[in-house]
Write an enzyme that holds these catalytic residues in place. Structure first.
Site, PDB file in Angstrom:
ATOM      1  N   HIS A 285       0.869  -1.178   0.000  1.00 31.80           N
ATOM      2  CA  HIS A 285       0.000   0.000   0.000  1.00 31.80           C
ATOM      3  C   HIS A 285       0.906   1.227   0.000  1.00 31.80           C
ATOM      4  O   HIS A 285       2.096   1.126   0.305  1.00 31.80           O
ATOM      5  CB  HIS A 285      -0.840  -0.060   1.290  1.00 31.80           C
ATOM      6  N   ASN A 310      -4.526   7.860   5.242  1.00 37.57           N
ATOM      7  CA  ASN A 310      -4.856   6.734   4.389  1.00 37.57           C
ATOM      8  C   ASN A 310      -5.766   7.248   3.270  1.00 37.57           C
ATOM      9  O   ASN A 310      -6.107   8.434   3.221  1.00 37.57           O
ATOM     10  CB  ASN A 310      -5.548   5.642   5.215  1.00 37.57           C
TER      11      ASN A 310
END
Length: 353
Positions: A285, A310
């Site tokens: 990620h 995020n």
């Protein structure tokens, strides 16, 4: 979120909000036993049962909610900026130092495009900060997803080094010009041709050759960056860069328990260690680090942490942000960290005064 919902069906299997399957070949993304184990344990963070993840398998979470491909070894081992011995504060938040110039967390939906979202977010902040607020673009992840297609996979994953190459050579428009339309995994970027190409209009300025896909927005100006540079994996160097120049981009490994993070300082826990292997998954990620701090644990120890944005929306974590252990390379978050400068000319600054 609550603990019950109507089941979601996959073949002969059903998955409800408490993370239970009526067959064993799949693991749910939301696992009630995992949440309870984290919250019972002394791990320094709390877990939550997110209803927007109900019905997804853990494999689907890894496949559709992440989406960064590790750069090749030649990029991973590119020269680092050297470490610093400078004294730094115990707490720092980029949004406090540069109010109004740091984007809030984004939402990639079920598009595995964190490579595009983290790149667009960091580039937006850096251009805003570098131009001293004369330029405050919220750059378009969709522009990267649809147009940066050379050796990239759109909503099926991509490399951040290629994304920065595209921002340097081609540039992207704002999100209001080219809004995000690939939210669901079924829509992905397949069948969504690039709707923006760039060209120079003199004096270093670039504009798209087409009008904005959003007809309500008329400014199709292209924004670019300088080449990205890799920081030392030392926490002090990352902190110094962040405090002086703005948020940075980091690659990290996401494990099964990260999806249920709600608050506190995250560390990957061993709560699923006794489960079959398909309950333990991880994938790569990329996120935007925006600050740091430290807390005292109940045992009287100091726990240092990063603050990162995020791209799972503001309903996840601490308003879309999470804190993660700092200085220990937790989930490899300090292994590959990059910064960049927006390409801002004096002409740009004068034009926007």
């Amino acid at each position: 979120a609550g603990a019950h919902s109507s089941p979601w069906v996959l073949g002969s299997c059903t998955c409800s909000g408490n993370g239970k399957w009526d067959c064993e070949q799949h693991a749910c993304l939301i696992d009630g036993e995992m949440i309870d184990a984290v919250n019972r344990g002394n791990y320094g963070w709390r877990a939550a049962n997110y209803s927007h993840f109900w019905g997804m398998t853990l494999d689907e979470g890894i496949r559709y909610r992440l989406g960064t491909i590790k750069p090749p070894p030649v990029v991973m081992h590119m020269n680092e900026l050297m470490d610093t011995n400078e004294q730094l504060p115990s707490h720092f938040n980029a949004a406090d130092k540069w109010p109004g110039l740091v984007l809030e967390p984004l939402d990639q939906g079920n598009c595995a495009g964190s490579w595009a979202f983290s790149t667009a977010a960091v580039a937006s902040d850096r251009i805003s900060i570098h131009s001293m607020g004369h330029m405050t673009p919220a750059l378009s992840p969709q522009n990267l997803i649809s147009c940066d297609t050379r050796n990239q996979q759109g909503c099926s994953g991509g490399r951040i080094d290629r994304a920065w190459w595209y921002l340097r050579r081609r540039g992207v428009v704002t999100d209001s010009c080219y809004p995000f339309t690939s939210r669901e995994k079924d829509s992905a970027s397949a069948g969504r041709p690039c709707m923006m190409q760039s060209r120079s209009t003199g004096r270093g300025k670039r504009q798209a050759t087409q009008r904005c896909p959003n007809p309500q927005t008329h400014s199709n100006e292209i924004y670019q960056s300088t080449p990205a540079y890799r920081l030392s994996s030392s926490e002090k160097e990352i902190m110094k860069e962040l405090m002086e120049n703005g948020p940075v981009q980091a690659i990290m490994e996401v494990h099964e328990d990260f999806f249920v993070y709600k608050s506190g300082v995250y560390r990957h826990t061993p709560v699923m260690a006794g489960k079959p292997e398909h309950h333990r998954r991880h994938g790569t990620h990329s996120v935007k680090i925006t600050g740091w701090g430290e807390v005292r644990t109940p045992q009287g120890q100091t726990q240092k942490y990063w603050v990162a944005a995020n791209s799972w929306g503001k309903h996840w974590g601490e308003g879309g942000y999470f804190r993660i252990a700092r200085g220990a390379n937790e989930c490899e978050i300090e292994t590959f960290v990059v910064g960049v400068w927006g390409r801002v000319s004096m002409e740009d600054m004068r034009r926007r005064k």
